[in-house]
Design a protein around this motif. Structure first.
Motif, PDB file in Angstrom:
ATOM      1  N   GLU A  13       5.378  22.419 -11.425  1.00 27.98           N
ATOM      2  CA  GLU A  13       4.338  23.203 -10.741  1.00 27.98           C
ATOM      3  C   GLU A  13       3.080  22.379 -10.516  1.00 27.98           C
ATOM      4  O   GLU A  13       2.378  22.567  -9.532  1.00 27.98           O
ATOM      5  N   ILE A  14       2.763  21.544 -11.497  1.00 27.31           N
ATOM      6  CA  ILE A  14       1.643  20.608 -11.335  1.00 27.31           C
ATOM      7  C   ILE A  14       2.201  19.200 -11.566  1.00 27.31           C
ATOM      8  O   ILE A  14       3.293  19.040 -12.117  1.00 27.31           O
ATOM      9  N   ALA A  15       1.449  18.185 -11.132  1.00 29.72           N
ATOM     10  CA  ALA A  15       1.953  16.807 -11.214  1.00 29.72           C
ATOM     11  C   ALA A  15       2.064  16.346 -12.666  1.00 29.72           C
ATOM     12  O   ALA A  15       1.083  16.373 -13.409  1.00 29.72           O
ATOM     13  N   LEU A  16       3.276  15.937 -13.040  1.00 31.78           N
ATOM     14  CA  LEU A  16       3.525  15.441 -14.397  1.00 31.78           C
ATOM     15  C   LEU A  16       2.695  14.194 -14.688  1.00 31.78           C
ATOM     16  O   LEU A  16       2.178  14.013 -15.781  1.00 31.78           O
ATOM     17  N   SER A  17       2.538  13.361 -13.657  1.00 34.41           N
ATOM     18  CA  SER A  17       1.801  12.105 -13.848  1.00 34.41           C
ATOM     19  C   SER A  17       0.366  12.385 -14.294  1.00 34.41           C
ATOM     20  O   SER A  17      -0.159  11.725 -15.194  1.00 34.41           O
ATOM     21  N   ARG A  18      -0.264  13.356 -13.687  1.00 27.52           N
ATOM     22  CA  ARG A  18      -1.651  13.673 -14.045  1.00 27.52           C
ATOM     23  C   ARG A  18      -1.701  14.265 -15.457  1.00 27.52           C
ATOM     24  O   ARG A  18      -2.589  13.947 -16.239  1.00 27.52           O
ATOM     25  N   SER A  68       0.813  -1.217   0.000  1.00 28.44           N
ATOM     26  CA  SER A  68       0.000   0.000   0.000  1.00 28.44           C
ATOM     27  C   SER A  68       0.846   1.268   0.000  1.00 28.44           C
ATOM     28  O   SER A  68       0.457   2.283  -0.570  1.00 28.44           O
ATOM     29  N   HIS A  69       2.024   1.215   0.635  1.00 27.17           N
ATOM     30  CA  HIS A  69       2.883   2.403   0.739  1.00 27.17           C
ATOM     31  C   HIS A  69       3.289   2.938  -0.619  1.00 27.17           C
ATOM     32  O   HIS A  69       3.513   4.134  -0.778  1.00 27.17           O
ATOM     33  N   ALA A  70       3.344   2.050  -1.598  1.00 22.96           N
ATOM     34  CA  ALA A  70       3.748   2.466  -2.943  1.00 22.96           C
ATOM     35  C   ALA A  70       2.762   3.477  -3.531  1.00 22.96           C
ATOM     36  O   ALA A  70       3.101   4.211  -4.458  1.00 22.96           O
ATOM     37  N   LEU A  71       1.571   3.527  -2.965  1.00 25.90           N
ATOM     38  CA  LEU A  71       0.554   4.431  -3.505  1.00 25.90           C
ATOM     39  C   LEU A  71       0.516   5.780  -2.787  1.00 25.90           C
ATOM     40  O   LEU A  71      -0.204   6.686  -3.189  1.00 25.90           O
ATOM     41  N   ASP A  72       1.316   5.908  -1.710  1.00 24.25           N
ATOM     42  CA  ASP A  72       1.267   7.113  -0.885  1.00 24.25           C
ATOM     43  C   ASP A  72       1.510   8.402  -1.655  1.00 24.25           C
ATOM     44  O   ASP A  72       0.777   9.371  -1.486  1.00 24.25           O
ATOM     45  N   SER A  73       2.534   8.403  -2.516  1.00 23.23           N
ATOM     46  CA  SER A  73       2.887   9.664  -3.167  1.00 23.23           C
ATOM     47  C   SER A  73       1.799  10.106  -4.147  1.00 23.23           C
ATOM     48  O   SER A  73       1.482  11.286  -4.243  1.00 23.23           O
ATOM     49  N   GLU A  74       1.219   9.138  -4.852  1.00 27.13           N
ATOM     50  CA  GLU A  74       0.156   9.508  -5.790  1.00 27.13           C
ATOM     51  C   GLU A  74      -1.100   9.961  -5.030  1.00 27.13           C
ATOM     52  O   GLU A  74      -1.786  10.888  -5.433  1.00 27.13           O
ATOM     53  N   LEU A  75      -1.362   9.315  -3.889  1.00 21.57           N
ATOM     54  CA  LEU A  75      -2.489   9.712  -3.043  1.00 21.57           C
ATOM     55  C   LEU A  75      -2.312  11.157  -2.575  1.00 21.57           C
ATOM     56  O   LEU A  75      -3.264  11.940  -2.520  1.00 21.57           O
ATOM     57  N   GLU A  76      -1.063  11.479  -2.267  1.00 15.81           N
ATOM     58  CA  GLU A  76      -0.722  12.818  -1.800  1.00 15.81           C
ATOM     59  C   GLU A  76      -0.989  13.873  -2.894  1.00 15.81           C
ATOM     60  O   GLU A  76      -1.387  15.002  -2.593  1.00 15.81           O
ATOM     61  N   VAL A  77      -0.778  13.498  -4.148  1.00 14.07           N
ATOM     62  CA  VAL A  77      -1.061  14.411  -5.269  1.00 14.07           C
ATOM     63  C   VAL A  77      -2.532  14.841  -5.226  1.00 14.07           C
ATOM     64  O   VAL A  77      -2.856  16.017  -5.342  1.00 14.07           O
ATOM     65  N   TYR A  78      -3.401  13.879  -5.021  1.00 13.47           N
ATOM     66  CA  TYR A  78      -4.842  14.174  -4.986  1.00 13.47           C
ATOM     67  C   TYR A  78      -5.219  14.972  -3.740  1.00 13.47           C
ATOM     68  O   TYR A  78      -6.047  15.873  -3.787  1.00 13.47           O
ATOM     69  N   ARG A  79      -4.586  14.630  -2.615  1.00 15.59           N
ATOM     70  CA  ARG A  79      -4.892  15.341  -1.368  1.00 15.59           C
ATOM     71  C   ARG A  79      -4.512  16.809  -1.486  1.00 15.59           C
ATOM     72  O   ARG A  79      -5.247  17.696  -1.083  1.00 15.59           O
ATOM     73  N   LYS A  80      -3.350  17.061  -2.104  1.00 14.54           N
ATOM     74  CA  LYS A  80      -2.888  18.440  -2.278  1.00 14.54           C
ATOM     75  C   LYS A  80      -3.794  19.232  -3.213  1.00 14.54           C
ATOM     76  O   LYS A  80      -3.860  20.448  -3.143  1.00 14.54           O
ATOM     77  N   LEU A  81      -4.479  18.535  -4.098  1.00 19.39           N
ATOM     78  CA  LEU A  81      -5.415  19.207  -5.004  1.00 19.39           C
ATOM     79  C   LEU A  81      -6.730  19.538  -4.297  1.00 19.39           C
ATOM     80  O   LEU A  81      -7.617  20.163  -4.876  1.00 19.39           O
ATOM     81  N   GLY A  82      -6.863  19.089  -3.048  1.00 20.93           N
ATOM     82  CA  GLY A  82      -8.056  19.409  -2.277  1.00 20.93           C
ATOM     83  C   GLY A  82      -9.088  18.297  -2.215  1.00 20.93           C
ATOM     84  O   GLY A  82     -10.182  18.494  -1.681  1.00 20.93           O
ATOM     85  N   TYR A  83      -8.748  17.140  -2.761  1.00 21.06           N
ATOM     86  CA  TYR A  83      -9.675  16.005  -2.681  1.00 21.06           C
ATOM     87  C   TYR A  83      -9.467  15.290  -1.346  1.00 21.06           C
ATOM     88  O   TYR A  83      -8.323  15.130  -0.902  1.00 21.06           O
ATOM     89  N   SER A  84     -10.564  14.849  -0.745  1.00 23.72           N
ATOM     90  CA  SER A  84     -10.440  14.067   0.482  1.00 23.72           C
ATOM     91  C   SER A  84      -9.887  12.688   0.158  1.00 23.72           C
ATOM     92  O   SER A  84     -10.278  12.077  -0.839  1.00 23.72           O
ATOM     93  N   THR A  85      -8.967  12.213   0.987  1.00 22.85           N
ATOM     94  CA  THR A  85      -8.424  10.866   0.809  1.00 22.85           C
ATOM     95  C   THR A  85      -8.554  10.104   2.121  1.00 22.85           C
ATOM     96  O   THR A  85      -8.498  10.702   3.201  1.00 22.85           O
ATOM     97  N   TYR A  86      -8.754   8.815   2.020  1.00 21.53           N
ATOM     98  CA  TYR A  86      -8.960   7.972   3.193  1.00 21.53           C
ATOM     99  C   TYR A  86      -8.127   6.710   3.028  1.00 21.53           C
ATOM    100  O   TYR A  86      -7.953   6.220   1.914  1.00 21.53           O
ATOM    101  N   LYS A  87      -7.636   6.193   4.144  1.00 22.31           N
ATOM    102  CA  LYS A  87      -6.935   4.909   4.128  1.00 22.31           C
ATOM    103  C   LYS A  87      -7.670   3.981   5.064  1.00 22.31           C
ATOM    104  O   LYS A  87      -7.810   4.287   6.253  1.00 22.31           O
TER     105      LYS A  87
END
Ligand SMILES: Nc1nc2c(ncn2[C@@H]2O[C@H](COP(=O)(O)OP(=O)(O)O)[C@@H](O)[C@H]2O)c(=O)[nH]1
Ligand SMILES: [Mg+2]
Ligand SMILES: [Zn+2]
Length: 285
Positions: free
Chosen positions: A267-272, A118-137
């Motif tokens: 400035e914005i996430a390259l992955s997105r 699950s930890h492998a997904l942390d950084s991508e989850l953080e991208v969404y959280r920083k955009l203002g989306y709620s995230t839950y684990k």
């Protein structure tokens, strides 16, 4: 409130009772979550007369390039992901883009947090959280992390969506005790009223709020979105869009594209941004 489509009709909840209803022929397609006006047609049977105005609507692609309404009056779509099966971020962005264009809040639930990967997904989850989306684990296995989620599900109608196998049914079962009660009593009373598992069903969460369970990923697609709307579905693009050199910028190779530049300089996430490019290609097929 429409809570399910059954083989024999539409299950409408009124004062904690379920009435099997048929819609008037001239009515447009009724969706789960719809508020309707109904009248008694026969004892225990109703007729849906009108659909009340919807505050939001999710559709799924249907034949002839048309769409079919599936869930109405949704406040939040919770996209469920997990380390297993491997997470499809293209699908997440697709769901989020539809929500952004439908006036529906989007949020991410990482389930199976008990799995080490699950930890492998942390950084991508953080991208969404920083955009203002709620995230839950959470983990339905260890029952970890549900307090916050339960609180945020209260006083609203939510949808769980995501790939098959991520744990949507497990989460619904955890949150809803009498999951099969209502639709089953109806199914048993009418021989052909088998509750089809492909249809969406609305459940009341024990700790408050309503949940629409949508088996499969097909509850909504990109069918309704054009290229411009897809770009608007990436909320980090919005502040940059006006800065592109050309009005009709597609944010690909276009000269002077502020979005591409922002992705390249971090400035914005390259992955997105890269997934945006892939989705526009997918849409133009
Ligand atoms: N390790 C682990 N497995 C889970 C968890 N939640 C669900 N699963 C398993 O994942 C599989 C798919 O779950 P299901 O709820 O049917 O997923 P759905 O297809 O999204 O509805 C099942 O074998 C569940 O037992 C969890 O928190 N941890
Ligand atoms: Mg399921
Ligand atoms: Zn651009």
């Amino acid at each position: 409130m429409v809570v399910a489509h059954l083989g024999q009709g539409i299950a409408v909840e009124h004062d904690n009772e379920i009435i099997l209803c048929q819609p008037l022929r001239r009515l447009e397609t009724v969706a789960v979550g719809d508020k309707v006006m109904w009248s008694q047609a026969a004892p225990g049977q109703g007729r849906i007369e009108t659909i009340l105005p919807r505050r939001s609507l999710l559709t799924r692609p249907a034949r002839n390039n048309k769409t079919r309404p599936v869930a109405a009056n949704i406040d939040t779509v919770f996209v469920v992901i997990a380390a297993q099966p491997a997470c499809d971020f293209l699908l997440i962005d697709q769901y989020f883009a539809v929500c952004e264009n439908s006036g529906i809040a989007a949020a991410l639930i990482l389930n199976k947090i008990d799995l080490d990967q699950s930890h492998a997904l942390d950084s991508e989850l953080e991208v969404y959280r920083k955009l203002g989306y709620s995230t839950y684990k959470v983990s339905t296995k260890t029952q970890f992390g549900f307090d916050e989620l339960k609180r945020d599900l209260q006083n609203r109608v939510s949808v769980l969506t995501g790939q098959s196998g991520v744990g949507k049914t497990s989460i619904t079962n955890y949150l809803v005790n009498d999951r099969n009660l209502k639709t089953n009593t109806l199914s048993e009373s009418s021989k052909h009223g088998r509750h089809t598992t492909t249809a969406a069903t609305l459940y009341h969460i024990d700790s408050g709020g309503d949940l629409i369970d949508s088996p499969g990923v097909a509850i909504f697609g990109l069918a309704d979105l054009d290229n411009r709307q897809l770009a608007q579905g990436y909320r980090e693009f919005n502040a940059l869009m006006g800065k592109c050199k050309f009005n009709d910028c597609r944010h690909h190779e276009d000269k002077g594209c502020a979005i591409r530049e922002a992705a390249q300089n971090g400035e914005i996430a390259l992955s997105r941004y890269q997934r945006y490019l892939r989705l526009t290609q997918k849409m133009s097929l």
